[in-house]
Design a protein around this motif. Sequence first.
Motif, PDB file in Angstrom:
ATOM      1  N   SER A  43       0.864  -1.187  -0.084  1.00 14.79           N
ATOM      2  CA  SER A  43      -0.027  -0.023  -0.152  1.00 14.79           C
ATOM      3  C   SER A  43       0.820   1.177  -0.072  1.00 14.79           C
ATOM      4  CB  SER A  43      -0.834  -0.050   1.155  1.00 14.79           C
ATOM      5  OG  SER A  43      -0.414   0.217   2.494  1.00 14.79           O
ATOM      6  N   VAL A  44       1.730   1.417   0.798  1.00 20.21           N
ATOM      7  CA  VAL A  44       2.835   2.222   0.745  1.00 20.21           C
ATOM      8  C   VAL A  44       3.503   2.790  -0.774  1.00 20.21           C
ATOM      9  CG1 VAL A  44       5.028   3.301   1.977  1.00 20.21           C
ATOM     10  CG2 VAL A  44       3.250   2.352   3.424  1.00 20.21           C
ATOM     11  N   SER A  45       3.775   1.436  -1.281  1.00 20.86           N
ATOM     12  CA  SER A  45       4.395   1.557  -2.529  1.00 20.86           C
ATOM     13  C   SER A  45       3.595   2.359  -3.596  1.00 20.86           C
ATOM     14  CB  SER A  45       4.607   0.278  -3.144  1.00 20.86           C
ATOM     15  OG  SER A  45       5.260   0.164  -4.224  1.00 20.86           O
ATOM     16  N   VAL A  46       2.248   2.353  -3.458  1.00 25.50           N
ATOM     17  CA  VAL A  46       1.301   3.116  -4.631  1.00 25.50           C
ATOM     18  C   VAL A  46       1.714   4.571  -4.501  1.00 25.50           C
ATOM     19  CG1 VAL A  46      -0.837   3.239  -5.204  1.00 25.50           C
ATOM     20  CG2 VAL A  46      -0.208   1.294  -4.514  1.00 25.50           C
ATOM     21  N   PRO A  47       1.344   5.244  -3.514  1.00 23.71           N
ATOM     22  CA  PRO A  47       1.729   6.690  -3.593  1.00 23.71           C
ATOM     23  C   PRO A  47       3.111   7.062  -3.710  1.00 23.71           C
ATOM     24  CG  PRO A  47       1.047   6.070  -1.255  1.00 23.71           C
ATOM     25  CD  PRO A  47       0.959   4.905  -2.143  1.00 23.71           C
ATOM     26  N   SER A  48       3.988   6.238  -3.146  1.00 22.43           N
ATOM     27  CA  SER A  48       5.252   6.624  -3.032  1.00 22.43           C
ATOM     28  C   SER A  48       6.062   6.468  -4.314  1.00 22.43           C
ATOM     29  CB  SER A  48       6.177   5.366  -2.219  1.00 22.43           C
ATOM     30  OG  SER A  48       5.810   5.541  -0.912  1.00 22.43           O
ATOM     31  N   ASN A  49       5.706   5.638  -5.405  1.00 23.99           N
ATOM     32  CA  ASN A  49       5.963   5.410  -6.571  1.00 23.99           C
ATOM     33  C   ASN A  49       5.527   6.523  -7.460  1.00 23.99           C
ATOM     34  OD1 ASN A  49       7.901   2.969  -7.490  1.00 23.99           O
ATOM     35  ND2 ASN A  49       6.179   1.843  -6.098  1.00 23.99           N
ATOM     36  N   ILE A  50       4.165   6.866  -7.348  1.00 23.69           N
ATOM     37  CA  ILE A  50       3.647   8.037  -7.896  1.00 23.69           C
ATOM     38  C   ILE A  50       4.584   9.339  -7.705  1.00 23.69           C
ATOM     39  CG2 ILE A  50       1.728   9.715  -8.114  1.00 23.69           C
ATOM     40  CD1 ILE A  50      -0.173   7.051  -7.488  1.00 23.69           C
ATOM     41  N   ALA A  51       4.911   9.393  -6.465  1.00 24.68           N
ATOM     42  CA  ALA A  51       5.671  10.573  -6.049  1.00 24.68           C
ATOM     43  C   ALA A  51       7.057  10.432  -6.694  1.00 24.68           C
ATOM     44  CB  ALA A  51       5.784  10.636  -4.425  1.00 24.68           C
ATOM     45  N   GLU A  52       7.683   9.326  -6.503  1.00 21.50           N
ATOM     46  CA  GLU A  52       9.136   9.221  -7.092  1.00 21.50           C
ATOM     47  C   GLU A  52       8.983   9.490  -8.593  1.00 21.50           C
ATOM     48  OE1 GLU A  52      13.007   6.143  -7.434  1.00 21.50           O
ATOM     49  OE2 GLU A  52      11.316   5.728  -5.862  1.00 21.50           O
ATOM     50  N   GLY A  53       8.006   8.830  -9.165  1.00 27.61           N
ATOM     51  CA  GLY A  53       8.021   8.861 -11.029  1.00 27.61           C
ATOM     52  C   GLY A  53       7.745  10.541 -11.243  1.00 27.61           C
ATOM     53  N   SER A  54       7.018  11.214 -10.384  1.00 27.33           N
ATOM     54  CA  SER A  54       6.836  12.625 -10.579  1.00 27.33           C
ATOM     55  C   SER A  54       8.047  13.548 -10.648  1.00 27.33           C
ATOM     56  CB  SER A  54       5.725  13.247  -9.881  1.00 27.33           C
ATOM     57  OG  SER A  54       6.167  13.502  -8.516  1.00 27.33           O
ATOM     58  N   ALA A  55       9.181  13.062  -9.881  1.00 25.35           N
ATOM     59  CA  ALA A  55      10.261  13.822  -9.593  1.00 25.35           C
ATOM     60  C   ALA A  55      11.139  13.373 -10.598  1.00 25.35           C
ATOM     61  CB  ALA A  55      10.711  13.516  -8.064  1.00 25.35           C
ATOM     62  N   ARG A  56      11.249  12.405 -11.344  1.00 25.12           N
ATOM     63  CA  ARG A  56      12.087  12.038 -12.468  1.00 25.12           C
ATOM     64  C   ARG A  56      12.325  12.849 -13.540  1.00 25.12           C
ATOM     65  NH1 ARG A  56      14.990   7.417 -11.404  1.00 25.12           N
ATOM     66  NH2 ARG A  56      14.125   6.416  -9.366  1.00 25.12           N
ATOM     67  N   ASN A  57      13.518  12.643 -14.339  1.00 22.54           N
ATOM     68  CA  ASN A  57      13.536  13.528 -15.291  1.00 22.54           C
ATOM     69  C   ASN A  57      12.850  13.420 -16.589  1.00 22.54           C
ATOM     70  OD1 ASN A  57      15.697  15.041 -13.902  1.00 22.54           O
ATOM     71  ND2 ASN A  57      17.191  13.494 -14.637  1.00 22.54           N
TER      72      ASN A  57
END
Length: 124
Positions: A43-57
Motif C-alpha cells: 500500500s505504501v508503494s502506490v503513492p510512493s512510486n507516483i511521487a518518485e516518478g513525478s520527480a524523475r527527469n
Amino acid sequence: MVTHKDLDVWKLSIALVKDIYMLTEMFPPQEQYGLTNQLRRASVSVPSNIAEGSARNSLKEFIQFCYISLGSLSEIETQTIIACELDFVNREHSDKILKQIEIIRKKLLNFIKHLKIKGTNNAR
C-alpha cells in the motif's frame, strides 16, 4: 508548480494506505510479519512510486513508476482477497478496500493515458 501532492490519484492512494493500516490492525498477531507486512508495504508503494516518478527527469520514467503503482494495487487486491478467505477480515471490510483499489486503478490508468498523450504531443 504542480506536484504529486496535487494529483487526485496520489491523494486517494494515501487514503488507501491509512485504510490498509486500519484493516491490518484486525489481523491476528501472528500475521504481523506475514500478510500484515506485505499489505502495508504494497500500500505504501502506490503513492510512493507516483511521487518518485513525478520527480524523475522524463515522462517515460514517470509512466514506468505509475505502472509499478498499478502492480502494487494488484498485490493489495490479491492480499485483501486472501485475508478475507482466511477470515482475518469480514467481507464488508474487504469490499471497501477492493472498491478503493478499483477507483484508484481506473484513475491511474487514465492518468497514464494522459501522460502518454502528453508525451506524444511533445514529441511533435
